[in-house]
Design an enzyme around this catalytic site. Structure first.
Site, PDB file in Angstrom:
ATOM      1  CE  LYS A  16      57.081  15.861  27.646  1.00 52.43           C
ATOM      2  NZ  LYS A  16      58.263  15.088  28.856  1.00 52.43           N
ATOM      3  CE1 TYR A  56      55.049  10.927  28.794  1.00 54.77           C
ATOM      4  CE2 TYR A  56      53.099  12.271  29.329  1.00 54.77           C
ATOM      5  CZ  TYR A  56      54.703  11.808  28.983  1.00 54.77           C
ATOM      6  OH  TYR A  56      55.705  12.948  28.470  1.00 54.77           O
ATOM      7  NE  ARG A 121      63.320   8.309  22.650  1.00 55.56           N
ATOM      8  CZ  ARG A 121      63.217   8.101  23.698  1.00 55.56           C
ATOM      9  NH1 ARG A 121      61.520   8.455  23.579  1.00 55.56           N
ATOM     10  NH2 ARG A 121      63.030   7.548  24.541  1.00 55.56           N
ATOM     11  CB  THR A 127      64.974  10.398  30.055  1.00 57.81           C
ATOM     12  OG1 THR A 127      64.440   9.666  29.100  1.00 57.81           O
ATOM     13  CG2 THR A 127      63.650  11.495  30.540  1.00 57.81           C
ATOM     14  NE  ARG A 138      63.595  15.318  26.393  1.00 60.04           N
ATOM     15  CZ  ARG A 138      63.265  14.166  26.295  1.00 60.04           C
ATOM     16  NH1 ARG A 138      64.244  13.299  25.889  1.00 60.04           N
ATOM     17  NH2 ARG A 138      61.506  13.539  26.227  1.00 60.04           N
ATOM     18  CG  ASN A 158      61.944  15.981  29.232  1.00 62.14           C
ATOM     19  OD1 ASN A 158      60.333  16.519  29.034  1.00 62.14           O
ATOM     20  ND2 ASN A 158      62.013  14.615  29.169  1.00 62.14           N
ATOM     21  CG  HIS A 161      56.302  12.523  24.255  1.00 61.51           C
ATOM     22  ND1 HIS A 161      56.526  11.208  25.004  1.00 61.51           N
ATOM     23  CD2 HIS A 161      55.445  12.485  22.690  1.00 61.51           C
ATOM     24  CE1 HIS A 161      56.103  10.479  24.258  1.00 61.51           C
ATOM     25  NE2 HIS A 161      55.284  10.583  23.368  1.00 61.51           N
ATOM     26  CD  GLU A 172      53.927   7.599  22.552  1.00 63.19           C
ATOM     27  OE1 GLU A 172      54.315   7.283  23.096  1.00 63.19           O
ATOM     28  OE2 GLU A 172      54.510   8.343  21.167  1.00 63.19           O
TER      29      GLU A 172
HETATM   30  N1  UDP Z   1      59.729  11.873  34.046  1.00 60.06           N
HETATM   31  C1  UDP Z   1      60.071  12.259  35.286  1.00 60.06           C
HETATM   32  N2  UDP Z   1      61.484  12.151  35.996  1.00 60.06           N
HETATM   33  C2  UDP Z   1      61.773  10.315  36.355  1.00 60.06           C
HETATM   34  C3  UDP Z   1      61.429   9.753  34.338  1.00 60.06           C
HETATM   35  C4  UDP Z   1      60.630  10.667  34.179  1.00 60.06           C
HETATM   36  O1  UDP Z   1      60.103  13.210  35.324  1.00 60.06           O
HETATM   37  O2  UDP Z   1      62.613   9.948  36.942  1.00 60.06           O
HETATM   38  C5  UDP Z   1      58.691  12.109  32.810  1.00 60.06           C
HETATM   39  C6  UDP Z   1      59.695  13.299  31.816  1.00 60.06           C
HETATM   40  O3  UDP Z   1      59.182  14.698  31.643  1.00 60.06           O
HETATM   41  C7  UDP Z   1      59.985  12.572  30.488  1.00 60.06           C
HETATM   42  C8  UDP Z   1      58.300  11.993  30.619  1.00 60.06           C
HETATM   43  O4  UDP Z   1      58.218  11.611  32.221  1.00 60.06           O
HETATM   44  O5  UDP Z   1      59.819  13.030  28.718  1.00 60.06           O
HETATM   45  C9  UDP Z   1      58.584   9.987  30.205  1.00 60.06           C
HETATM   46  O6  UDP Z   1      59.397   9.328  30.453  1.00 60.06           O
HETATM   47  P1  UDP Z   1      60.465   8.643  29.553  1.00 60.06           P
HETATM   48  O7  UDP Z   1      61.239   7.626  30.811  1.00 60.06           O
HETATM   49  O8  UDP Z   1      58.723   7.891  29.464  1.00 60.06           O
HETATM   50  O9  UDP Z   1      60.982   9.616  29.227  1.00 60.06           O
HETATM   51  P2  UDP Z   1      61.666  10.080  27.983  1.00 60.06           P
HETATM   52  O10 UDP Z   1      60.691   9.108  26.268  1.00 60.06           O
HETATM   53  O11 UDP Z   1      60.780  11.296  27.185  1.00 60.06           O
HETATM   54  O12 UDP Z   1      62.796  10.516  27.030  1.00 60.06           O
HETATM   55 MG    MG Z   2      59.635   8.162  26.848  1.00 67.13          MG
END
Ligand code: UDP
Ligand code: MG
Length: 203
Positions: A16, A56, A121, A127, A138, A158, A161, A172
């Protein structure tokens, strides 16, 4: 390897804008490369807001899953919840994500190999960087939190993605890459990772 299909699993990784600005592109590539996955697509782009929103919006369950995860995290820390309804809260995050993702260049990659989605992952980490485990990208390279991001009304920074499932990955990848940009080739190291016999090592 008998089940050849497993070798073909692909997943999308995006460094990102915060990851690019933190000079972490090389480090991130190294982590996925050294675990044994194969890099089959790579490009640097400045995403449009439309691309980010499309990205997204792939999973119809995303707002439920992501909002619930965030609310659980607030509860586990004994903090007041950031809103009344997790879905509504996540929809607010979804509106903020395009600003974040289009704020600068990102590096998009397709990684391929056995269990690529889960392996990536695991290496990426959970996250919220505040609670992502050390040893993950992360957890090791940034310190952002839900509360810091929510206080400033922005998305959590973070660094990475990574796709959440094989189905999500395939959809995606189609957003970020043309078919011809995904390369099909053999790595010598795959013989050690996948072949049934290791004949041919000894002279
Ligand atoms: N995100 C955020 N606040 C939240 C949840 C998610 O800003 O409470 C953002 C964060 O950048 C995250 C992205 O939205 O990486 C996508 O969310 P997801 O739950 O899919 O998390 P990821 O798959 O990236 O771990
Ligand atoms: Mg996600």
């Amino acid at each position: 390897m008998k089940n050849y299909d497993l070798k073909q699993e692909q997943t999308l990784v995006i460094v990102k804008p915060d990851g690019v600005q933190r000079d972490l592109v090389g480090e991130v590539i190294k982590r996925y490369e050294q675990c044994g996955l194969k890099l089959v697509g790579l490009k640097m782009v400045i995403p449009t807001k439309d691309m980010a929103l499309k990205h997204y919006s792939i999973d119809p369950e995303w707002a439920i899953k992501s909002g619930t995860k965030t609310f659980e995290s607030y509860k586990a820390k004994g903090l007041p919840l950031p809103g009344k309804d997790p879905v509504e809260f996540a929809e607010g995050i979804r509106r903020k994500l395009p600003d974040f993702m289009s704020s600068g260049p990102v590096v998009s990659m397709v990684w391929q190999g056995m269990g690529a989605v889960s392996i990536v992952r695991k290496i990426t980490g959970s996250t919220e960087p505040l609670t992502s485990l050390p040893g993950t990208i992360r957890g090791d390279y940034t310190i952002d939190s839900y509360t810091a991001a929510d206080t400033d009304s922005r998305a959590v920074r973070n660094i990475i993605h990574s796709s959440g499932s094989v189905d999500e990955a395939n959809k995606e990848i189609a957003i970020w890459f043309d078919k011809k940009e995904i390369l099909s080739y053999r790595l010598v190291s795959e013989e050690i990772i996948y072949d049934v016999n290791l004949d041919g090592i000894l002279e």
